[in-house]
Design a protein around this motif. Structure first.
Motif, PDB file in Angstrom:
ATOM      1  N   ASN A  70       0.648  -1.271  -0.453  1.00  0.00           N
ATOM      2  CA  ASN A  70      -0.288   0.120   0.190  1.00  0.00           C
ATOM      3  C   ASN A  70       0.438   1.263   0.174  1.00  0.00           C
ATOM      4  OD1 ASN A  70       0.890  -0.068   2.926  1.00  0.00           O
ATOM      5  ND2 ASN A  70      -0.831   0.195   3.857  1.00  0.00           N
ATOM      6  N   TYR A  71       2.184   1.495  -0.797  1.00  0.00           N
ATOM      7  CA  TYR A  71       2.835   2.375  -0.708  1.00  0.00           C
ATOM      8  C   TYR A  71       2.032   3.352  -2.386  1.00  0.00           C
ATOM      9  CZ  TYR A  71       5.172   0.592  -5.112  1.00  0.00           C
ATOM     10  OH  TYR A  71       5.178  -0.044  -6.100  1.00  0.00           O
ATOM     11  N   VAL A  72       2.432   4.387  -1.853  1.00  0.00           N
ATOM     12  CA  VAL A  72       2.303   5.273  -2.647  1.00  0.00           C
ATOM     13  C   VAL A  72       2.644   6.755  -3.263  1.00  0.00           C
ATOM     14  CG1 VAL A  72      -0.282   7.219  -2.790  1.00  0.00           C
ATOM     15  CG2 VAL A  72      -0.439   5.360  -1.342  1.00  0.00           C
ATOM     16  N   PHE A  73       3.223   6.561  -4.547  1.00  0.00           N
ATOM     17  CA  PHE A  73       4.344   7.926  -4.384  1.00  0.00           C
ATOM     18  C   PHE A  73       3.192   8.773  -5.709  1.00  0.00           C
ATOM     19  CE2 PHE A  73       8.335   5.630  -4.701  1.00  0.00           C
ATOM     20  CZ  PHE A  73       8.374   6.244  -3.156  1.00  0.00           C
ATOM     21  N   SER A  74       4.170  10.144  -5.408  1.00  0.00           N
ATOM     22  CA  SER A  74       3.139  10.803  -6.291  1.00  0.00           C
ATOM     23  C   SER A  74       4.149  10.464  -7.902  1.00  0.00           C
ATOM     24  CB  SER A  74       3.213  12.464  -5.822  1.00  0.00           C
ATOM     25  OG  SER A  74       4.807  13.264  -5.872  1.00  0.00           O
TER      26      SER A  74
END
Length: 368
Positions: A70-74
């Motif tokens: 569940n990591y998130v990167f812009s």
């Protein structure tokens, strides 16, 4: 363009300032191979953005590896110096900006924004190569030279506003210390009412008593931990009990709770309305638990006998506030404030405490 010697990305075409740009999905495995950033030895005036801060990379790398589900990167932002061609999937106007972007293999991809994410992705892939098939969105601009690339970086960061520490804690659902901080606040009737969960520094007219980051920092001092560290059940229990005893022991806080005085009046007249006190009392709690684990609560309860008023210049000047009466919060003033509190409640000073006291008293004597 020779399609056999090109990168092909599914892309969405857009327009800004009458120029085309493209949003593509790029597999993570390609990120270290094709995206470049300026080397450190190049002078700032000849780089397109800031030097890579290598100290930030491990933290971001660990974030990826610890949260693979569940990591998130812009998006990354990059300029392409080379031949590229957009081919729409349809001639219909509605779908004319959806297609594929072909970029020649000899093109240079220069990152304008996201170099730390790029470096962290490279390190994460070394440990977990299976992440390579996942994707990150990239915004591509046509490279128009160094001046334009520098302007892109400046424009992207011109209006960037970092979130406050308090907001970061409030929205962090992974870090155990952040979760514990929110539990402490929600379970305490005084803190839940008088904690500002957004700001890090309370204005003189704020209706709140403390900021969320004050509570967080005090807990770090209390258990001798850093953000990201793990606490065991005993430590968690100690932290929660400490805050309960502390809130019951500060008479001025009770006055605020009972609406006998306002938070504004508390800050104006007492040091217990400021972060320097909170972090200092965290150090006091740590010392009490280490020196007398069975009776540490008694030392905290003794705080109700101390004169916390800002007119008590003899005790707090040079510690919690300056000669001009301005509250000062540094690691040294926190330690000096904690030292005096320890002495007043009957706790021993450590060697580093005694060293700080000697320097403080020498400086005070020299100033006379």
């Amino acid at each position: 363009m020779d399609t056999a010697f090109s990168y092909t990305f599914p892309a969405l075409r857009g327009y800004q300032a009458e120029k085309e740009y493209y949003v593509v999905m790029c597999p993570l495995r390609l990120i270290p191979k094709i995206f470049l950033f300026n080397e450190e030895e190049i002078p700032a005036q000849h780089r397109a953005q800031r030097i890579l801060n290598k100290n930030r990379v491990p933290e971001i790398t660990n974030y990826i590896l610890d949260n693979t589900d569940n990591y998130v990167f812009s998006s990354l932002t990059a300029s392409i110096d080379g031949e590229m061609e957009f081919q729409p999937f349809s001639k219909e106007k509605t779908w004319g900006d959806l297609g594929r972007l072909q970029v020649s293999l000899d093109s240079r991809f220069l990152i304008n924004d996201g170099q730390h994410r790029r470096a962290a992705i490279e390190e994460a892939l070394k440990i977990s190569p299976e992440l390579g098939e996942e994707t990150i969105s990239v915004v591509f601009f046509a490279d128009e030279g160094l001046k334009n690339s520098q302007q892109i970086f400046a424009d992207l960061n011109r209006h960037a506003v970092n979130t406050t520490t308090s907001i970061g804690i409030l929205y962090d659902h992974r870090d155990q210390l952040a979760l514990l901080t929110k539990d402490v606040v929600s379970e305490n009737e005084l803190l839940v009412r008088y904690t500002d969960t957004e700001r890090v520094n309370l204005s003189k007219n704020s209706p709140k008593l403390v900021a969320l980051n004050h509570v967080f920092n005090t807990i770090l001092r209390l258990v001798g931990k850093s953000k990201g560290d793990i606490l065991d059940e005993t430590e968690e229990k100690f932290v929660k009990e400490f805050w309960k005893v502390l809130c019951d022991s500060i008479a001025e806080w009770k006055m605020v709770f009972n609406k006998d005085i306002s938070p504004k009046e508390l800050r104006m007249n007492f040091i217990v309305g400021h972060g320097v006190f909170l972090e200092a009392v965290g150090l006091v709690g740590k010392a009490a638990y280490e020196q007398d684990p069975d009776n540490w609560q008694n030392y905290i309860r003794s705080l109700n006998k101390i004169d916390w008023s800002r007119t008590n210049v003899k005790d707090w000047e040079g510690r919690a506030f300056s000669q001009k009466g301005r509250i000062q919060k540094t690691n040294l003033t926190i330690q000096l404030t904690a030292n005096l509190i320890k002495e007043k409640v009957g706790l021993k000073l450590s060697e580093s405490d005694q060293k700080a006291e000697r320097k403080f008293k020498e400086a005070k004597n020299n100033a006379k």
